[in-house]
Enzyme design. Structure first.
Site, PDB file in Angstrom:
ATOM      1  N   HIS A  85      56.539  75.984  42.702  1.00  0.00           N
ATOM      2  CA  HIS A  85      55.744  74.923  42.072  1.00  0.00           C
ATOM      3  C   HIS A  85      56.647  74.148  41.111  1.00  0.00           C
ATOM      4  O   HIS A  85      56.342  73.986  39.930  1.00  0.00           O
ATOM      5  CB  HIS A  85      54.536  75.511  41.352  1.00  0.00           C
ATOM      6  CG  HIS A  85      53.457  75.966  42.287  1.00  0.00           C
ATOM      7  ND1 HIS A  85      52.579  75.096  42.880  1.00  0.00           N
ATOM      8  CD2 HIS A  85      53.144  77.202  42.745  1.00  0.00           C
ATOM      9  CE1 HIS A  85      51.751  75.781  43.664  1.00  0.00           C
ATOM     10  NE2 HIS A  85      52.076  77.058  43.608  1.00  0.00           N
ATOM     11  N   ASN A 126      56.655  74.788  50.294  1.00  0.00           N
ATOM     12  CA  ASN A 126      55.397  74.296  49.729  1.00  0.00           C
ATOM     13  C   ASN A 126      55.468  74.304  48.206  1.00  0.00           C
ATOM     14  O   ASN A 126      55.876  75.288  47.599  1.00  0.00           O
ATOM     15  CB  ASN A 126      54.227  75.161  50.197  1.00  0.00           C
ATOM     16  CG  ASN A 126      54.106  75.191  51.707  1.00  0.00           C
ATOM     17  OD1 ASN A 126      54.228  76.237  52.327  1.00  0.00           O
ATOM     18  ND2 ASN A 126      53.877  74.045  52.324  1.00  0.00           N
ATOM     19  N   ASP A 167      49.220  84.237  51.084  1.00  0.00           N
ATOM     20  CA  ASP A 167      48.607  83.312  50.122  1.00  0.00           C
ATOM     21  C   ASP A 167      47.104  83.248  50.376  1.00  0.00           C
ATOM     22  O   ASP A 167      46.454  82.209  50.228  1.00  0.00           O
ATOM     23  CB  ASP A 167      49.236  81.927  50.210  1.00  0.00           C
ATOM     24  CG  ASP A 167      49.037  81.077  48.960  1.00  0.00           C
ATOM     25  OD1 ASP A 167      48.487  81.592  47.958  1.00  0.00           O
ATOM     26  OD2 ASP A 167      49.434  79.900  48.973  1.00  0.00           O
TER      27      ASP A 167
END
Length: 368
Positions: free
Chosen positions: A185, A209, A261
């Site tokens: 992130h 991601n 996830d």
């Protein structure tokens, strides 16, 4: 000592495949040749280890209380014999509430559930520019704030954005607490990622991601992973990452391993579910925010294994990436492998790679 049990079939050992019988109680006591061919269609693998789990069965771990028990019972039915309960970005009091529930599950293992090995603290020490499905409640990490949370439940993995404040400087102190720091992130540059690795970061959170990418003029965090990482987690649901990018990562990162996830939507019909403080929608197997952004997954580890095989891995390699490599990443030499003395966490598959049996510490899980 508990009663001895045995399973016969094609057994994946650290030395490769072996046809025979595995003998176990709570630990593996031996692997031996077996007479005849009975049961040899069965495939015996190490139990799956998922280091990034938010929920399942309609329950989100941020709810605290008994949520972890429900989630662990749901995932074990798909071959996950051990997991890390994973938090969302939230106020510290809300994260603390979730950790208290996880601490109970860690201290009192459910014999019909995956073992909760600890916590993956995915938020709140992330970039507001790369939230993904996390809410906008990010804060800069301090050693004191991590220590407060770590005192509630053992943090085994912590995700942070290395470009934020003093995050990179904190990494050695976090390592000294027994915490593996993952980069994720993050809106950081390649140089930020490399600096974090040199400071002691050891992994990457859901590779590709929620991070800057692989632009050849301005390489980002994903490029730092491909160039330098020994370990990284990846979500192989074939929605978060294209099969071609999975193959790229497999060539570049020696111990790339799978995570789900998984969210509360896992194992549930299409509909609306919680993801921390947010609402997400499951439709046709995909979990998204109202905005349309991917929001975790409905993936299970048995499907992750099958997807890795479909991408082109042989079964032994795929099995390492759902069991051995995650165990190694956490420094667990007695999990993720079938050898004498290891914990008897076993998954039995049929020839179509569907779950037939699961054993946690030698105890058969009721799959009915």
């Amino acid at each position: 000592m508990t009663d001895l049990h045995s399973l016969q079939g094609r057994i994946l050992t650290p030395a490769g495949w072996r046809r025979g019988r595995i003998v176990f109680d709570d630990r593996i006591r031996g692997i031996e040749d077996a007479e005849g061919d009975e049961g040899t269609d069965a495939i015996v693998l190490p139990g799956f280890i998922d280091l990034h789990v938010h929920g399942a069965a309609g329950v989100d771990l941020m709810q605290g209380g008994d949520a972890a028990r429900t989630v662990a019972r749901a995932h074990v039915r798909h071959g996950t014999t051990a997991l890390l309960g994973t938090t969302m970005t939230a106020a510290e009091a809300d994260i603390a509430h979730a950790l208290r529930g996880l601490a109970n599950a860690i201290a009192e293992p459910d014999p019909q559930a995956a073992r909760v090995l600890g916590v993956h603290l995915e938020g709140p020490f992330i970039s507001p520019q790369r939230l993904g499905a996390q809410p906008p409640l990010t804060v800069e990490a301090t050693l004191e704030s991590v220590q407060r949370l770590h005192a509630l439940a053992p943090i085994r993995v912590l995700t942070l954005a290395p470009e934020i404040g003093r995050h990179t400087e904190l990494i050695p102190s976090l390592n000294a607490m027994g915490i593996r720091v993952q980069i994720g992130h993050s809106a950081g540059t390649y140089e930020d990622g490399l600096a974090a690795l040199r400071a002691g970061a050891s992994g990457f959170t859901h590779l590709f991601n929620g991070m800057t990418g692989v632009d050849h003029y301005r390489p980002g965090i994903a490029a730092a992973a491909l160039a330098h990482a020994e370990y990284a987690e990846l979500i192989p649901d074939l929605q978060h990452v294209h099969p071609g990018a999975i193959r790229l990562a497999l060539r570049a990162i020696p111990r790339l391993y799978a995570v789900t996830d998984a969210t509360a939507a896992t194992g549930m019909p299409d509909g609306e579910y919680a993801l921390g403080s947010q609402r997400v929608h499951k439709c046709l197997g995909c979990v998204r925010l109202v905005s349309g952004s991917l929001a975790g997954s409905a993936l299970t580890m048995d499907q992750a294994l099958r997807n890795l095989v479909d991408v082109g891995l042989d079964l032994a390699d795929a099995a390492q990436r759902v069991s051995t490599f995650p165990a190694d990443y956490l420094g667990l030499s007695d999990r993720g492998r079938l050898q004498p003395g290891a914990c008897a966490d076993l998954v039995v598959l049929d020839p179509q790679l569907r779950i037939a049996q699961v054993h946690v510490a030698g105890r058969a899980v009721d799959l009915s």
